[in-house]
Write a protein that holds these residues in place. Structure first.
Motif, PDB file in Angstrom:
ATOM      1  N   ILE A   8       0.842  -1.202   0.000  1.00  0.00           N
ATOM      2  CA  ILE A   8       0.000   0.000   0.000  1.00  0.00           C
ATOM      3  C   ILE A   8       0.877   1.251   0.000  1.00  0.00           C
ATOM      4  N   LEU A  16      -5.964   2.866   8.045  1.00  0.00           N
ATOM      5  CA  LEU A  16      -6.669   2.658   6.782  1.00  0.00           C
ATOM      6  C   LEU A  16      -8.082   3.228   6.793  1.00  0.00           C
ATOM      7  N   ILE A  43      -8.656   4.251  -1.396  1.00  0.00           N
ATOM      8  CA  ILE A  43      -7.620   3.394  -1.959  1.00  0.00           C
ATOM      9  C   ILE A  43      -8.004   2.964  -3.368  1.00  0.00           C
ATOM     10  N   THR A  97      -8.258   0.707  -6.470  1.00  0.00           N
ATOM     11  CA  THR A  97      -8.243  -0.718  -6.712  1.00  0.00           C
ATOM     12  C   THR A  97      -8.781  -0.992  -8.105  1.00  0.00           C
ATOM     13  N   LEU A 120     -11.322  -7.984  -3.873  1.00  0.00           N
ATOM     14  CA  LEU A 120     -10.431  -6.936  -3.393  1.00  0.00           C
ATOM     15  C   LEU A 120     -11.212  -5.767  -2.807  1.00  0.00           C
ATOM     16  N   LEU A 134     -10.862  -4.484   1.112  1.00  0.00           N
ATOM     17  CA  LEU A 134     -10.543  -3.106   1.508  1.00  0.00           C
ATOM     18  C   LEU A 134     -11.640  -2.514   2.387  1.00  0.00           C
ATOM     19  N   GLU A 135     -12.879  -2.842   2.097  1.00  0.00           N
ATOM     20  CA  GLU A 135     -13.981  -2.372   2.943  1.00  0.00           C
ATOM     21  C   GLU A 135     -13.875  -2.974   4.334  1.00  0.00           C
ATOM     22  N   LEU A 137     -11.249  -3.677   5.797  1.00  0.00           N
ATOM     23  CA  LEU A 137     -10.130  -2.998   6.449  1.00  0.00           C
ATOM     24  C   LEU A 137     -10.474  -1.575   6.868  1.00  0.00           C
ATOM     25  N   ALA A 141     -11.208   0.872   4.713  1.00  0.00           N
ATOM     26  CA  ALA A 141     -10.872   1.820   3.654  1.00  0.00           C
ATOM     27  C   ALA A 141     -12.072   2.043   2.740  1.00  0.00           C
ATOM     28  N   PRO A 162     -12.625   1.793  -0.996  1.00  0.00           N
ATOM     29  CA  PRO A 162     -12.050   1.410  -2.290  1.00  0.00           C
ATOM     30  C   PRO A 162     -12.707   2.163  -3.445  1.00  0.00           C
ATOM     31  N   ASP A 187      -3.101   0.063  -3.854  1.00  0.00           N
ATOM     32  CA  ASP A 187      -2.341  -1.163  -3.637  1.00  0.00           C
ATOM     33  C   ASP A 187      -1.428  -1.307  -4.847  1.00  0.00           C
ATOM     34  N   MET A 232      -0.190  -7.879   0.434  1.00  0.00           N
ATOM     35  CA  MET A 232      -1.630  -8.060   0.224  1.00  0.00           C
ATOM     36  C   MET A 232      -1.953  -9.262  -0.666  1.00  0.00           C
TER      37      MET A 232
END
Length: 369
Positions: free
Chosen positions: A186, A199, A204, A206, A212, A216-217, A219, A221, A223, A244, A267
């Motif tokens: 990242i 995060l 982010i 993507t 993916l 990210l959701e 996490l 973040a 996306p 990423d 990742m």
């Protein structure tokens, strides 16, 4: 991979990070690697012809073609392997090496291999998952998170079982080797990512991959799908404030001009797999294929334990020389734990047992490292 004793060895439609943004899909992120000249490395050592293997009474020449450039990171393994085979066979096995897409793009090359027009080549994982999606598990986020783990995972019987299934679905190729052009990490614009909390709310970039995006959701973040060729401008204009990315892409695409921080998170891997036309392999003189595979195993081990590790180290130096700061996570396991709902969904009732077995095998590898 299946080790030396096996004839058939290892190696999505979700996205191609190196093309103009990829395609939507429901599997794990699929990518085709951007190709560029790799950092300078010492030339691999070669040895005298192998006198304990085949007699090499018959000369064989085969065409090996890729869409990537000669001298690129992934090509280093191919080229080392071809040199090894030719030298150790006393010049009896030679190659017509056609890199750089001279004979076509990845899809076109794969069709030529299947049809027997050319004997061998390499292509991104999506080339194979178009025929069987089992191999998508290879890129499940935070499963394979280091080159050490990746090399070990490629040698497991659980991965062999998946490759057997993919080969059976295709019907006309043997999948026999793998390379990687960079574990995904990242990079961010405004603040470094050192822990899961960092995060939260980050936009982010993507590709269009459901897995993916969900990861990210999970996490925390936000996306945002951006095409590969538009990432630089999206980072520059604030459309996203992170991505990423692997080391090579960050350097080659000059993302150090628009990002300040790079965090090693492991990742997912970024693989290319090699394959041969099945009829060609079956027609080889006795012992030739086993010999070629032994050389492949050796070249792969060198690549995963030395070549790509060294390349990433050189790319890191370039990022740092251009003002970026590289960080390590305070608690790497926290990110994997945060996406457990995704793993639960991916291994839910009805999932092919080979996927479940491979995930368990990789987790065991990591636990023992």
């Amino acid at each position: 991979m299946k080790r030396i004793t096996a004839i058939i060895l290892s190696l999505a439609m979700v996205f191609a990070l190196t093309s103009c943004g990829g395609q939507s899909g429901t599997g794990a992120p699929q990518t085709s690697a951007p190709e560029t000249s790799a950092p300078e490395t010492a030339a691999p050592e070669t040895t005298a012809p192998d006198t304990t293997g085949p007699s090499f009474d018959e000369a064989v020449k085969l065409t090996f073609a890729t869409a990537g450039k000669a001298g690129s990171l992934s090509a280093l393994m191919y080229e080392n392997w071809m040199d090894m085979v030719t030298e150790r066979s006393g010049g009896k096995i030679t190659f017509d090496y056609q890199p750089g897409g001279v004979l076509g793009n990845e899809g076109e090359l794969f069709q030529q291999i299947m049809d027997g027009v050319i004997e061998a080549g390499g292509g991104g994982i999506a080339t194979y998952t178009n025929y069987n999606t089992l191999a998508e598990v290879y890129q499940l986020p935070f499963l394979i998170n280091s080159y050490e783990t990746e090399w070990a995972a490629l040698q497991t019987p659980e991965w062999d079982a998946i490759i057997d299934a993919v080969e059976e679905s295709i019907g006309s190729v043997y999948i026999c080797g793998a390379v990687d052009v960079g574990m995904r990490h990242i990079a961010t614009v405004d603040k470094p990512v050192t822990c899961l909390a960092d995060l939260a709310g980050l936009k982010i970039r993507t590709a269009s991959s459901n897995v993916l995006i969900e990861a990210l959701e999970d996490l925390g973040a936000n996306p945002i799908v951006v095409g590969y060729t538009e990432v630089y401008s999206a980072l520059s204009n604030g459309i996203v404030n992170g991505e990423d990315v692997n080391y090579m892409t960050a350097v080659v695409q000059s993302h150090y001009e628009v990002t300040k921080y790079f965090t090693e998170v492991g990742m997912y891997p970024y693989p290319t797999f090699l394959c041969f036309n099945k009829d060609f392999v079956d027609s080889l003189p006795e012992g030739y294929w086993d010999f070629m595979q032994e050389c492949m195993d050796e070249a792969m081990e060198t690549f995963f334990t030395e070549t790509i590790v060294g390349a990433d180290a050189e790319y890191r130096k370039t990022l740092e020389a251009n003002g970026m700061t590289v960080y390590q996570l305070e608690d790497p396991d926290a990110l994997r734990e945060a996406i457990q709902p995704l793993y639960d969904e991916y291994t839910a009732q009805g999932t092919d047992q080979r996927i479940i077995d491979f995930i368990a095998a990789v987790e065991s590898i990591k636990a023992a490292q």
